[in-house]
Design an enzyme around this catalytic site. Sequence first.
Site, PDB file in Angstrom:
ATOM      1  N   LYS A 260      52.237 -30.838  38.390  1.00  0.00           N
ATOM      2  CA  LYS A 260      53.712 -30.831  38.444  1.00  0.00           C
ATOM      3  C   LYS A 260      54.223 -29.925  39.560  1.00  0.00           C
ATOM      4  O   LYS A 260      55.128 -30.302  40.300  1.00  0.00           O
ATOM      5  CB  LYS A 260      54.306 -30.351  37.104  1.00  0.00           C
ATOM      6  CG  LYS A 260      53.948 -31.196  35.906  1.00  0.00           C
ATOM      7  CD  LYS A 260      54.718 -30.771  34.664  1.00  0.00           C
ATOM      8  CE  LYS A 260      54.442 -29.341  34.228  1.00  0.00           C
ATOM      9  NZ  LYS A 260      53.058 -29.091  33.774  1.00  0.00           N
TER      10      LYS A 260
ATOM     11  N   ARG B 102      60.160 -27.127  27.460  1.00  0.00           N
ATOM     12  CA  ARG B 102      58.813 -27.226  26.882  1.00  0.00           C
ATOM     13  C   ARG B 102      58.868 -27.349  25.367  1.00  0.00           C
ATOM     14  O   ARG B 102      57.830 -27.521  24.739  1.00  0.00           O
ATOM     15  CB  ARG B 102      58.024 -25.975  27.231  1.00  0.00           C
ATOM     16  CG  ARG B 102      57.019 -26.141  28.382  1.00  0.00           C
ATOM     17  CD  ARG B 102      56.390 -24.800  28.611  1.00  0.00           C
ATOM     18  NE  ARG B 102      55.139 -24.765  29.278  1.00  0.00           N
ATOM     19  CZ  ARG B 102      54.968 -24.504  30.577  1.00  0.00           C
ATOM     20  NH1 ARG B 102      56.005 -24.384  31.369  1.00  0.00           N
ATOM     21  NH2 ARG B 102      53.767 -24.379  31.074  1.00  0.00           N
TER      22      ARG B 102
ATOM     23  N   ARG C  93      45.019 -16.548  38.344  1.00  0.00           N
ATOM     24  CA  ARG C  93      46.007 -16.224  37.314  1.00  0.00           C
ATOM     25  C   ARG C  93      45.277 -15.935  36.010  1.00  0.00           C
ATOM     26  O   ARG C  93      44.354 -16.663  35.649  1.00  0.00           O
ATOM     27  CB  ARG C  93      46.961 -17.420  37.114  1.00  0.00           C
ATOM     28  CG  ARG C  93      48.140 -17.401  38.030  1.00  0.00           C
ATOM     29  CD  ARG C  93      48.941 -18.671  37.973  1.00  0.00           C
ATOM     30  NE  ARG C  93      49.282 -19.146  36.640  1.00  0.00           N
ATOM     31  CZ  ARG C  93      50.080 -20.199  36.394  1.00  0.00           C
ATOM     32  NH1 ARG C  93      50.604 -20.870  37.411  1.00  0.00           N
ATOM     33  NH2 ARG C  93      50.340 -20.578  35.164  1.00  0.00           N
TER      34      ARG C  93
ATOM     35  N   ARG D 208      46.511 -22.914  26.231  1.00  0.00           N
ATOM     36  CA  ARG D 208      47.700 -23.542  26.831  1.00  0.00           C
ATOM     37  C   ARG D 208      47.731 -25.036  26.510  1.00  0.00           C
ATOM     38  O   ARG D 208      48.792 -25.616  26.296  1.00  0.00           O
ATOM     39  CB  ARG D 208      47.709 -23.325  28.346  1.00  0.00           C
ATOM     40  CG  ARG D 208      48.053 -21.894  28.714  1.00  0.00           C
ATOM     41  CD  ARG D 208      47.741 -21.598  30.159  1.00  0.00           C
ATOM     42  NE  ARG D 208      48.621 -22.263  31.093  1.00  0.00           N
ATOM     43  CZ  ARG D 208      48.332 -22.420  32.387  1.00  0.00           C
ATOM     44  NH1 ARG D 208      47.183 -22.003  32.877  1.00  0.00           N
ATOM     45  NH2 ARG D 208      49.191 -23.003  33.176  1.00  0.00           N
TER      46      ARG D 208
ATOM     47  N   ARG E  21      41.952 -22.943  40.342  1.00  0.00           N
ATOM     48  CA  ARG E  21      43.147 -22.542  41.108  1.00  0.00           C
ATOM     49  C   ARG E  21      43.068 -21.069  41.521  1.00  0.00           C
ATOM     50  O   ARG E  21      42.660 -20.215  40.757  1.00  0.00           O
ATOM     51  CB  ARG E  21      44.393 -22.756  40.247  1.00  0.00           C
ATOM     52  CG  ARG E  21      45.656 -22.211  40.886  1.00  0.00           C
ATOM     53  CD  ARG E  21      46.903 -22.802  40.313  1.00  0.00           C
ATOM     54  NE  ARG E  21      47.047 -22.595  38.879  1.00  0.00           N
ATOM     55  CZ  ARG E  21      48.035 -23.153  38.170  1.00  0.00           C
ATOM     56  NH1 ARG E  21      48.910 -23.948  38.733  1.00  0.00           N
ATOM     57  NH2 ARG E  21      48.122 -22.934  36.875  1.00  0.00           N
TER      58      ARG E  21
HETATM   59  P1  AMP Z   1      53.492 -22.597  34.113  1.00  0.00           P
HETATM   60  O1  AMP Z   1      53.435 -21.880  35.415  1.00  0.00           O
HETATM   61  O2  AMP Z   1      54.593 -23.606  34.022  1.00  0.00           O
HETATM   62  O3  AMP Z   1      52.155 -23.160  33.694  1.00  0.00           O
HETATM   63  O4  AMP Z   1      53.867 -21.507  33.011  1.00  0.00           O
HETATM   64  C1  AMP Z   1      53.040 -20.385  32.795  1.00  0.00           C
HETATM   65  C2  AMP Z   1      53.409 -19.737  31.471  1.00  0.00           C
HETATM   66  O5  AMP Z   1      54.776 -19.303  31.494  1.00  0.00           O
HETATM   67  C3  AMP Z   1      53.300 -20.634  30.236  1.00  0.00           C
HETATM   68  O6  AMP Z   1      51.991 -20.714  29.732  1.00  0.00           O
HETATM   69  C4  AMP Z   1      54.256 -19.911  29.276  1.00  0.00           C
HETATM   70  O7  AMP Z   1      53.660 -18.735  28.755  1.00  0.00           O
HETATM   71  C5  AMP Z   1      55.373 -19.466  30.216  1.00  0.00           C
HETATM   72  N1  AMP Z   1      56.427 -20.494  30.333  1.00  0.00           N
HETATM   73  C6  AMP Z   1      56.747 -21.210  31.453  1.00  0.00           C
HETATM   74  N2  AMP Z   1      57.746 -22.070  31.195  1.00  0.00           N
HETATM   75  C7  AMP Z   1      58.061 -21.909  29.886  1.00  0.00           C
HETATM   76  C8  AMP Z   1      58.992 -22.530  29.013  1.00  0.00           C
HETATM   77  N3  AMP Z   1      59.808 -23.514  29.437  1.00  0.00           N
HETATM   78  N4  AMP Z   1      59.033 -22.114  27.720  1.00  0.00           N
HETATM   79  C9  AMP Z   1      58.232 -21.131  27.285  1.00  0.00           C
HETATM   80  N5  AMP Z   1      57.308 -20.523  28.036  1.00  0.00           N
HETATM   81  C10 AMP Z   1      57.218 -20.897  29.340  1.00  0.00           C
END
Ligand code: AMP
Length: 225
Positions: A19, A94, A166, A177, A133
């Site tokens: 994404k 989410r 990360r 996740r 990554r």
């Molecule tokens: P991402 O970079 O989108 O994979 O997000 C990394 C982490 O940020 C996720 O595993 C969550 O802990 C947190 N996070 C990102 N977006 C959201 C969201 N919309 N709602 C809740 N937690 C989020």
Amino acid sequence: MTEEKQFNLILLGPPGAGKGTQAGLLVNAYDLLHVSTGDMLRSAIKEGSATGLKAQEYMSKGELVPDSIVTQLVVDRMGKPDASGGVILDGFPRTKPQAEALDNSLKENGRTIDVVLYVNASLDVIIQRLTGRRVCPECGMNYHITNIPPRKEGVCDTCNVDLFQREDDEPETVKNRLVVYEKSTKDLIGYYREKGLLEEVNGDISAEELFEEVDSLFRGEGLVK
Ligand code: AMP
């Protein structure tokens, strides 16, 4: 920019489906604002703000940050002038409460979501992408040990600093996740399908191939010129 020209898009799909990479290609092509809640939360952590400290507790375990925190971040960001031409929401919503809060906020502001792009990918591709990554701490550029390797192993091509992994891309956290995605986010596919907004694409193919497919889909539907 007039309201008619605004294009608002949600990217939905499991972590590792590509994404973020697609968002990067789409914002450039259509001149939209990229709103990534993951990036915003990582910046808050880096700044050491109260939001960042709270978010880190959840993110380090691969859990979702509370709805109220992320929703507020997105609503505030979408209210800024540079969001007026349209946005790509990447990693938000989410959960169902987040989707409903977004609907309310859009309604209040006379905006709509034009399309929800559901980027699906197979489990082995997701795991291979996430665990390989590597990220530049300076510019935030994402690399991959085999798919997008830097010129010099472990070093950013642009900033010449060491890349890092990360914390939430480590194998145990990746597993969690994916569990969280199945439990909390997958229901949104049905939510947006019922609204007639969902377009499903295959995230297993290369980012460039997928972009071409998405671009022709959007052009075919008259969503972009
Ligand atoms: P991402 O970079 O989108 O994979 O997000 C990394 C982490 O940020 C996720 O595993 C969550 O802990 C947190 N996070 C990102 N977006 C959201 C969201 N919309 N709602 C809740 N937690 C989020």
